[in-house]
Design a protein around this motif. Structure first.
Motif, PDB file in Angstrom:
ATOM      1  N   ALA A   1       0.903  -1.321   0.062  1.00  0.00           N
ATOM      2  CA  ALA A   1      -0.013  -0.080  -0.170  1.00  0.00           C
ATOM      3  C   ALA A   1       0.800   1.171  -0.112  1.00  0.00           C
ATOM      4  N   LYS A   2       2.032   1.307   0.820  1.00  0.00           N
ATOM      5  CA  LYS A   2       2.751   2.282   0.791  1.00  0.00           C
ATOM      6  C   LYS A   2       3.723   2.547  -0.373  1.00  0.00           C
ATOM      7  N   HIS A   3       4.378   1.452  -0.871  1.00  0.00           N
ATOM      8  CA  HIS A   3       5.366   1.493  -1.918  1.00  0.00           C
ATOM      9  C   HIS A   3       4.956   0.974  -2.990  1.00  0.00           C
ATOM     10  N   GLY A   4       3.871   0.316  -3.285  1.00  0.00           N
ATOM     11  CA  GLY A   4       3.380  -0.126  -4.545  1.00  0.00           C
ATOM     12  C   GLY A   4       4.273  -1.455  -5.105  1.00  0.00           C
ATOM     13  N   MET A   5       4.675  -1.201  -6.442  1.00  0.00           N
ATOM     14  CA  MET A   5       5.634  -2.124  -6.767  1.00  0.00           C
ATOM     15  C   MET A   5       7.010  -2.028  -6.293  1.00  0.00           C
ATOM     16  N   HIS A   6       7.108  -0.874  -5.791  1.00  0.00           N
ATOM     17  CA  HIS A   6       8.536  -0.598  -5.186  1.00  0.00           C
ATOM     18  C   HIS A   6       8.923  -1.732  -4.239  1.00  0.00           C
ATOM     19  N   PHE A   7       7.890  -2.009  -3.541  1.00  0.00           N
ATOM     20  CA  PHE A   7       8.217  -3.043  -2.415  1.00  0.00           C
ATOM     21  C   PHE A   7       8.605  -4.083  -2.789  1.00  0.00           C
ATOM     22  N   PHE A   8       8.282  -4.733  -4.145  1.00  0.00           N
ATOM     23  CA  PHE A   8       8.952  -5.944  -4.473  1.00  0.00           C
ATOM     24  C   PHE A   8      10.614  -5.787  -4.708  1.00  0.00           C
ATOM     25  N   GLY A   9      11.004  -4.490  -4.794  1.00  0.00           N
ATOM     26  CA  GLY A   9      12.258  -4.249  -4.786  1.00  0.00           C
ATOM     27  C   GLY A   9      13.285  -5.009  -3.583  1.00  0.00           C
ATOM     28  N   LEU A  10      12.491  -5.492  -2.785  1.00  0.00           N
ATOM     29  CA  LEU A  10      13.033  -6.060  -1.658  1.00  0.00           C
ATOM     30  C   LEU A  10      13.639  -7.532  -2.196  1.00  0.00           C
ATOM     31  N   PHE A  11      12.974  -7.990  -3.204  1.00  0.00           N
ATOM     32  CA  PHE A  11      13.532  -9.377  -3.622  1.00  0.00           C
ATOM     33  C   PHE A  11      14.619  -9.151  -4.696  1.00  0.00           C
ATOM     34  N   VAL A  12      15.020  -7.981  -5.177  1.00  0.00           N
ATOM     35  CA  VAL A  12      16.015  -7.719  -6.152  1.00  0.00           C
ATOM     36  C   VAL A  12      16.879  -6.671  -5.345  1.00  0.00           C
ATOM     37  N   PRO A  13      18.035  -7.417  -4.885  1.00  0.00           N
ATOM     38  CA  PRO A  13      18.860  -6.349  -4.180  1.00  0.00           C
ATOM     39  C   PRO A  13      19.732  -5.506  -5.338  1.00  0.00           C
ATOM     40  N   SER A  14      19.990  -4.435  -4.938  1.00  0.00           N
ATOM     41  CA  SER A  14      20.894  -3.447  -6.059  1.00  0.00           C
ATOM     42  C   SER A  14      22.255  -3.690  -6.149  1.00  0.00           C
ATOM     43  N   GLY A  15      22.894  -3.533  -7.207  1.00  0.00           N
ATOM     44  CA  GLY A  15      24.200  -3.702  -7.234  1.00  0.00           C
ATOM     45  C   GLY A  15      24.513  -5.236  -7.494  1.00  0.00           C
ATOM     46  N   VAL A  16      23.726  -5.815  -8.055  1.00  0.00           N
ATOM     47  CA  VAL A  16      24.069  -7.087  -8.571  1.00  0.00           C
ATOM     48  C   VAL A  16      23.698  -7.493  -9.956  1.00  0.00           C
ATOM     49  N   PRO A  17      24.971  -7.942 -10.420  1.00  0.00           N
ATOM     50  CA  PRO A  17      24.951  -8.186 -12.181  1.00  0.00           C
ATOM     51  C   PRO A  17      23.775  -8.813 -12.389  1.00  0.00           C
ATOM     52  N   LYS A  18      23.170  -8.679 -13.828  1.00  0.00           N
ATOM     53  CA  LYS A  18      21.727  -9.359 -14.236  1.00  0.00           C
ATOM     54  C   LYS A  18      21.945 -10.540 -14.136  1.00  0.00           C
ATOM     55  N   PRO A  19      22.959 -11.507 -14.760  1.00  0.00           N
ATOM     56  CA  PRO A  19      22.700 -12.828 -14.616  1.00  0.00           C
ATOM     57  C   PRO A  19      22.755 -13.546 -13.235  1.00  0.00           C
ATOM     58  N   LEU A  20      23.352 -13.010 -12.398  1.00  0.00           N
ATOM     59  CA  LEU A  20      23.295 -13.257 -10.922  1.00  0.00           C
ATOM     60  C   LEU A  20      21.781 -13.296 -10.214  1.00  0.00           C
ATOM     61  N   LEU A  21      21.155 -12.022 -10.878  1.00  0.00           N
ATOM     62  CA  LEU A  21      20.022 -11.753 -10.418  1.00  0.00           C
ATOM     63  C   LEU A  21      18.689 -12.986 -10.450  1.00  0.00           C
ATOM     64  N   LEU A  22      19.186 -13.758 -11.742  1.00  0.00           N
ATOM     65  CA  LEU A  22      18.361 -14.785 -11.873  1.00  0.00           C
ATOM     66  C   LEU A  22      18.310 -15.943 -10.842  1.00  0.00           C
ATOM     67  N   LEU A  23      19.246 -16.129  -9.997  1.00  0.00           N
ATOM     68  CA  LEU A  23      19.454 -16.868  -9.024  1.00  0.00           C
ATOM     69  C   LEU A  23      19.216 -16.254  -7.556  1.00  0.00           C
ATOM     70  N   ILE A  24      19.459 -14.972  -7.550  1.00  0.00           N
ATOM     71  CA  ILE A  24      19.429 -14.259  -6.298  1.00  0.00           C
ATOM     72  C   ILE A  24      17.840 -13.954  -5.851  1.00  0.00           C
ATOM     73  N   THR A  25      17.115 -13.670  -6.878  1.00  0.00           N
ATOM     74  CA  THR A  25      16.067 -13.393  -7.036  1.00  0.00           C
ATOM     75  C   THR A  25      14.854 -14.700  -6.275  1.00  0.00           C
ATOM     76  N   PRO A  26      15.050 -15.725  -6.805  1.00  0.00           N
ATOM     77  CA  PRO A  26      14.325 -16.958  -6.079  1.00  0.00           C
ATOM     78  C   PRO A  26      14.875 -17.243  -4.817  1.00  0.00           C
ATOM     79  N   ILE A  27      16.129 -16.909  -4.349  1.00  0.00           N
ATOM     80  CA  ILE A  27      16.718 -17.089  -3.242  1.00  0.00           C
ATOM     81  C   ILE A  27      15.862 -16.143  -2.114  1.00  0.00           C
TER      82      ILE A  27
END
Lengths: 254, 116
Positions: free
Chosen positions: A140-166
């Motif tokens: 409610a407060k942050h909208g879609m931005h809240f899901f940024g919780l699952f996508v840590p910043s400063g991580v290279p794209k290919p690694l995101l594929l692994l990090i996000t499920p984790i």
């Protein structure tokens, strides 16, 4: 506290839920059980301490007022240090959860009572309240931005594929670990107490061996002290984690 | 402070040194005392340490459990046994360790400072 009256020692018996008054609503069993009774007792004790404790409002607090104030200040400190001043709106929630867990644990230590928090459904319900608050408030407060919780910043794209499920699994595991820790600690502690009480009984019945009976008795005394520590500690850990998770809803995106 | 001019200066210096030493000793004792009381207060940190221990254990277990459950359900749904279970079990274990790492990397209790 010692197990029952029969030589059969059943350490699980103390956790049995049995209805006191059978009720049902639209086919759903909503009987008033011993668990409901003890939840009511916990609520009554908490309410009583808080209302009576804060009604005096004397400058020099009496015992009850000091206790109420200490509990409040303790949780307020925890909230403040974890969430900052934005977190003040969650203080009532955290404080209520803390008091409920603390007093369920403590009342459960009185021999013959029922420990509400030794049932995973109760602790899971509490954890679900926390996680749903995080989700609903965060979205409610942050909208879609809240899901940024699952996508840590400063991580290279290919690694995101692994990090996000984790990260997603680690988020899902939060209510599980929150509820499991409290439930398992209370369950294990009470079973251990019962088992040692059972040893005491068996030794007592074993003729000359009863000379050894003080050993499990000493163990029970030590375990009871430990259980008091654990009771307070688990309530504290529960509220600290609630604060940390709520902080994620307040400030998503590390 | 100096009463005499010549050798008196030396005397005065010595006196001052004595005074300073005394003051330093006093200060030292004071800090020692505060350190001790702080240590005493720190004894309450046994509880904190135990709390952290419980958290580590349950965090690890919960990650694995959630991974296993997700994999199992995925297998049931997609009929891909045992690959979903295997994959998610590994992911869940990593998530468990990741949680423990985050717990250790971030100072507990205080938590991270709120970003404005």
């Amino acid at each position: 506290m010692a197990a029952g009256n029969a030589p059969v020692i059943d350490p699980i018996h103390q956790f049995e839920v049995h209805p006191i008054a059978k009720l049902s609503l639209f086919g759903v069993d909503i009987s008033f059980t011993n668990a409901s009774l003890f939840m009511m007792i916990v609520l009554a004790v908490v309410t009583l301490i808080m209302i009576v404790g804060t009604s005096g409002r004397s400058l020099i607090p009496g015992r009850l007022q000091a206790m109420a104030e200490m509990l409040y200040e303790f949780i307020e400190d925890t909230c403040q240090s974890t969430m900052g001043s934005h977190g003040r709106k969650f203080l009532p929630l955290v404080f209520s959860l803390f008091l409920f867990v603390l007093f369920s644990n403590l009342i459960g230590l009185i021999p013959g009572t029922f420990t509400v928090t030794s049932h995973i459904i109760v602790t899971f319900a509490l954890a679900a309240v926390v996680i749903l608050t995080v989700l609903i408030y965060g979205i409610a407060k942050h909208g879609m931005h809240f899901f940024g919780l699952f996508v840590p910043s400063g991580v290279p794209k290919p690694l995101l594929l692994l990090i996000t499920p984790i990260e997603i699994i680690s988020f899902i595991s939060r209510p599980i670990s929150l509820s499991m820790r409290l439930f398992a600690n209370m369950l294990a502690g009470h079973i251990a107490l019962k088992v040692f009480a059972g040893f005491l009984l068996m030794l007592g019945a074993a003729g000359g061996w009863f000379a050894l009976a003080p050993l499990p008795l000493a163990m029970i005394v030590a375990l009871t002290a430990l259980e008091f520590l654990v009771a307070g500690l688990q309530a504290f850990v529960f509220s600290v984690l609630t604060c940390i998770y709520l902080n994620d809803a307040l400030h998503p995106g590390h | 402070m100096a009463e005499k001019n010549h050798s008196g200066e030396d005397e005065a210096l010595k006196q001052r040194l004595d005074q300073l030493t005394k003051a330093l000793d006093g200060k030292r004792q004071e800090t020692e005392q505060t350190r001790r009381t702080a240590q005493k207060a720190n004894d309450g940190s046994l509880g904190k340490a135990m709390g952290t221990g419980f958290r580590v254990a349950s965090e690890l277990a919960a990650g694995i459990l959630v991974g296993a459950f997700l994999g199992w359900q995925l297998d049931k749904w997609a009929d891909s046994s045992p690959w979903g279970l295997l994959g998610f079990l590994i992911l869940g274990t990593i998530a468990g360790f990741w949680n423990v790492y985050k717990l250790a990397a971030r100072p507990t209790g205080g938590g991270k400072p709120p970003e404005a």
